[in-house]
Scaffold this motif. Structure first.
Motif: not given
Length: 159
Positions: A23-33, A100-107, A109-115
């Motif tokens: 799921q993590l890769d899927e969320m990162i790929i979806s966010s980048i797309n 594009c720079f990607v940052w991940l933050k887990l807090t 029940r949330q995962l925030v993917i910033s690009i």
């Protein structure tokens, strides 16, 4: 109560990387797309004239086992050692490229993917100039009921 919350967060994070469909890769790929689609909308509206058929993504900060080959029209690069890049990419960096720079933050029940879209230029051997540009923030929340991460919010903007 805090120990329970920490255990739940650790379990949710292990669920991200432990599943076969990752799921993590899927969320990162979806966010980048999604970010790329948002950037391409500027070209369609005539706001941006830069080439948007190919994107560069900085892989520094992404999971070590990220599925880089799963994305088309994207070149993943590390900016930790510019001398290790191909001569053609170093030549492009001297002119300046958008990365594009990607940052991940887990807090909780949330995962925030910033690009963040940044203009990167090789100024001198191994010295980079990086300017701030636009950004997108994708907030995912873990659903205990569905036992998966769901996109809860998307924000996009620029300077």
């Amino acid at each position: 109560m805090k120990k329970t919350a920490i255990i739940i967060v650790l379990f949710m994070f292990s669920q991200l990387k432990g599943q076969a469909n990752n799921q993590l890769d899927e969320m990162i790929i979806s966010s980048i797309n999604s970010y790329i689609t948002w950037k391409n909308s500027f070209v369609k509206r005539g706001i941006n004239v830069r080439d948007t058929c190919h994107y560069y993504v900085c892989k520094d900060g992404l999971p070590a086992d990220f599925l880089y080959e799963s994305m088309q029209n994207v070149t993943f690069l590390s900016l930790h050692n510019c001398n290790g890049l191909s001569k053609s990419l170093q030549k492009e960096l001297k002119k300046g490229i958008d990365v594009c720079f990607v940052w991940l933050k887990l807090t909780d029940r949330q995962l925030v993917i910033s690009i963040g879209g940044r203009s990167v230029k090789l100024i001198k051997k191994n010295n980079l100039g990086i300017s701030i540009g636009d950004w997108s923030i994708f907030t995912y929340e873990y659903s205990c009921e569905k036992q998966k991460w769901l996109l809860a919010n998307t924000e996009c903007g620029g300077i």
